[in-house]
Write a protein that holds these residues in place. Structure first.
Motif, PDB file in Angstrom:
ATOM      1  N   GLN A  68       0.834  -1.191   0.000  1.00  0.00           N
ATOM      2  CA  GLN A  68       0.000   0.000   0.000  1.00  0.00           C
ATOM      3  C   GLN A  68       0.879   1.254   0.000  1.00  0.00           C
ATOM      4  O   GLN A  68       2.065   1.184   0.333  1.00  0.00           O
ATOM      5  N   PRO A  69       0.306   2.397  -0.381  1.00  0.00           N
ATOM      6  CA  PRO A  69       1.084   3.640  -0.311  1.00  0.00           C
ATOM      7  C   PRO A  69       1.688   3.836   1.075  1.00  0.00           C
ATOM      8  O   PRO A  69       1.009   3.659   2.093  1.00  0.00           O
ATOM      9  N   ALA A  99      10.971  -4.288 -10.219  1.00  0.00           N
ATOM     10  CA  ALA A  99      10.468  -4.235  -8.844  1.00  0.00           C
ATOM     11  C   ALA A  99      10.424  -2.799  -8.348  1.00  0.00           C
ATOM     12  O   ALA A  99       9.452  -2.381  -7.695  1.00  0.00           O
ATOM     13  N   VAL A 100      11.457  -2.025  -8.654  1.00  0.00           N
ATOM     14  CA  VAL A 100      11.487  -0.620  -8.241  1.00  0.00           C
ATOM     15  C   VAL A 100      10.338   0.143  -8.893  1.00  0.00           C
ATOM     16  O   VAL A 100       9.579   0.862  -8.226  1.00  0.00           O
ATOM     17  N   LYS A 101      10.180  -0.003 -10.201  1.00  0.00           N
ATOM     18  CA  LYS A 101       9.143   0.743 -10.921  1.00  0.00           C
ATOM     19  C   LYS A 101       7.742   0.395 -10.419  1.00  0.00           C
ATOM     20  O   LYS A 101       6.897   1.280 -10.217  1.00  0.00           O
ATOM     21  N   LEU A 102       7.496  -0.897 -10.225  1.00  0.00           N
ATOM     22  CA  LEU A 102       6.156  -1.314  -9.820  1.00  0.00           C
ATOM     23  C   LEU A 102       5.857  -0.919  -8.379  1.00  0.00           C
ATOM     24  O   LEU A 102       4.753  -0.448  -8.074  1.00  0.00           O
ATOM     25  N   ALA A 103       6.817  -1.093  -7.485  1.00  0.00           N
ATOM     26  CA  ALA A 103       6.602  -0.715  -6.089  1.00  0.00           C
ATOM     27  C   ALA A 103       6.356   0.788  -5.972  1.00  0.00           C
ATOM     28  O   ALA A 103       5.486   1.231  -5.206  1.00  0.00           O
ATOM     29  N   LYS A 104       7.096   1.579  -6.735  1.00  0.00           N
ATOM     30  CA  LYS A 104       6.879   3.031  -6.711  1.00  0.00           C
ATOM     31  C   LYS A 104       5.501   3.375  -7.258  1.00  0.00           C
ATOM     32  O   LYS A 104       4.812   4.261  -6.739  1.00  0.00           O
ATOM     33  N   ALA A 105       5.076   2.676  -8.318  1.00  0.00           N
ATOM     34  CA  ALA A 105       3.756   2.942  -8.886  1.00  0.00           C
ATOM     35  C   ALA A 105       2.646   2.600  -7.894  1.00  0.00           C
ATOM     36  O   ALA A 105       1.553   3.172  -7.963  1.00  0.00           O
ATOM     37  N   MET A 106       2.934   1.689  -6.970  1.00  0.00           N
ATOM     38  CA  MET A 106       1.965   1.341  -5.922  1.00  0.00           C
ATOM     39  C   MET A 106       2.033   2.295  -4.733  1.00  0.00           C
ATOM     40  O   MET A 106       1.272   2.153  -3.782  1.00  0.00           O
ATOM     41  N   GLY A 107       2.981   3.246  -4.775  1.00  0.00           N
ATOM     42  CA  GLY A 107       3.082   4.233  -3.710  1.00  0.00           C
ATOM     43  C   GLY A 107       4.023   3.885  -2.588  1.00  0.00           C
ATOM     44  O   GLY A 107       4.042   4.551  -1.546  1.00  0.00           O
ATOM     45  N   ALA A 108       4.832   2.837  -2.776  1.00  0.00           N
ATOM     46  CA  ALA A 108       5.748   2.416  -1.722  1.00  0.00           C
ATOM     47  C   ALA A 108       6.980   3.317  -1.649  1.00  0.00           C
ATOM     48  O   ALA A 108       7.348   3.996  -2.617  1.00  0.00           O
ATOM     49  N   GLU A 109       7.610   3.297  -0.486  1.00  0.00           N
ATOM     50  CA  GLU A 109       8.933   3.895  -0.315  1.00  0.00           C
ATOM     51  C   GLU A 109       9.946   2.787  -0.577  1.00  0.00           C
ATOM     52  O   GLU A 109       9.927   1.751   0.080  1.00  0.00           O
TER      53      GLU A 109
END
Length: 353
Positions: A179-180, A196-206
């Motif tokens: 989640q964000p 993994a970086v691109k997708l996690a960032k798109a999901m709002g993760a740090e």
């Protein structure tokens, strides 16, 4: 039968060479696809070079396929000629086991049918041949729709790696309900890691990237990483202690998992995505017990989840960073992949076949 231009290996020593493939005529539920692009995966290299044992030679690799529907079977309802489509790592499964019925075809209890090098249980004596080819015929249930947002000229070629590296990293992010604001770690910054970086960032993760190469810090930040930790630096690793909720480990070389477990908060999880090619140091169960940590693994994704991933990427404009290669550059590209000399995925332009 129809014929297709392709590149294939005829033995573990042959390298890839130009051949002509036979493709079946589409059956009632089949989709024929004119292939435009196909990503290159490390598993292609291992297969072609015999690292995973002898194969059904010749073998045409490629399971990151992007193209256009050229023909459909008489009972196909979900696709039409001209549709932009993709094919990932599998082209069939038993469809009857619990895993298949629940949409986890990648965990088929009978065994999924790989896009290349696998006996095709529904077509007697046929061995599947992959996407380093001008065309392919696939059952409609294993074909994926490419969202319109990803069909633009500057994006379509970069969709292929989503069908392997993309879904491999998306699936655990979704399974652990990122989640964000959640803190996600990514070990390694190769083909899997950069997705993994691109997708996690798109999901709002740090996002925190762990790398053994200080020189990759700038590239990690350019991809969207918030923090970079040089894992060979004890002080940096200590500073990351108990800071993360989830770690995706994309490294395929032996390494010490315990170092990364220390960076997880209580109830955190580390998911293994890279398959190390040698013996790994044992995991300290005390670390798992003291903070109720989980250590697990994940394999690509089912068809429905892969479609969900493509739709997510279309909505957020996420594609792979790629370098295009021609057919006569494939063997050189394989050497460069082994040397880590690609940023971050190679894609074959099948117009060069």
């Amino acid at each position: 039968m129809t014929t297709a231009k392709a590149y294939a290996a005829t033995s573990a020593q042959s390298g890839l060479e130009s051949i002509t493939l036979d493709r079946r005529e589409p059956g009632p539920h089949d989709v024929e696809i004119d292939i435009e692009f196909c990503g290159l995966c490390h598993s292609d290299v291992h297969t072609v070079r015999g690292d995973w044992g002898d194969q059904h030679w010749p073998v045409t690799p490629g399971h990151e396929i992007v193209g256009t529907v050229s023909k459909v079977g008489s009972e196909v309802t979900g696709f039409a000629v001209g549709d932009p489509v993709g094919v990932g790592c599998m082209v069939d499964s038993c469809r009857e086991c619990d895993a298949c019925k629940e949409g986890f075809e990648q965990y088929c209890e009978v065994g999924m049918v790989g896009t290349y090098g696998a006996p095709d249980r529904r077509h007697e004596d046929e061995i599947t041949q992959g996407g380093y080819s001008s065309s392919i015929v696939v059952d409609e249930n294993y074909v994926l729709r490419i969202p319109k947002a990803l069909t633009a000229e500057d994006k379509k070629a970069a969709v292929g790696p989503l069908l392997c590296a993309g879904i491999t990293t998306y699936s655990p992010l979704r399974y652990f309900d990122v989640q964000p604001g959640d803190a996600v770690g990514v070990v390694g910054l190769g083909g899997l890691g950069h997705m993994a970086v691109k997708l996690a960032k798109a999901m709002g993760a740090e996002v925190t990237v762990f790398t053994t190469s200080p020189g990759k810090a700038e590239a990690a930040h350019e991809l969207g990483a918030d923090h970079v930790v040089v894992s060979s630096d004890a002080e940096q690793m200590k500073g990351a202690s108990k800071s993360l909720d989830l770690i995706l480990d994309t490294v395929a070389a032996p390494h010490n998992i315990n170092d990364y477990l220390r960076t997880l908060r209580r109830d955190g999880a580390l998911v293994q995505l890279g398959l190390p090619d040698g013996k790994m140091p044992p995991i300290d169960p005390g670390q798992l017990i003291r903070r109720r940590l989980a250590y697990g693994g994940s394999l690509i994704g089912g068809i429905a989840e892969t479609q969900e991933m493509l739709d997510f990427c279309g909505e957020h404009g996420v594609v792979s960073d790629i370098e295009m290669v021609s057919g006569d550059q494939l063997n050189e590209a394989y050497d460069r992949m082994i040397d880590g000399d690609v940023k971050y995925r190679f894609v074959l332009d099948t117009a060069t076949l």
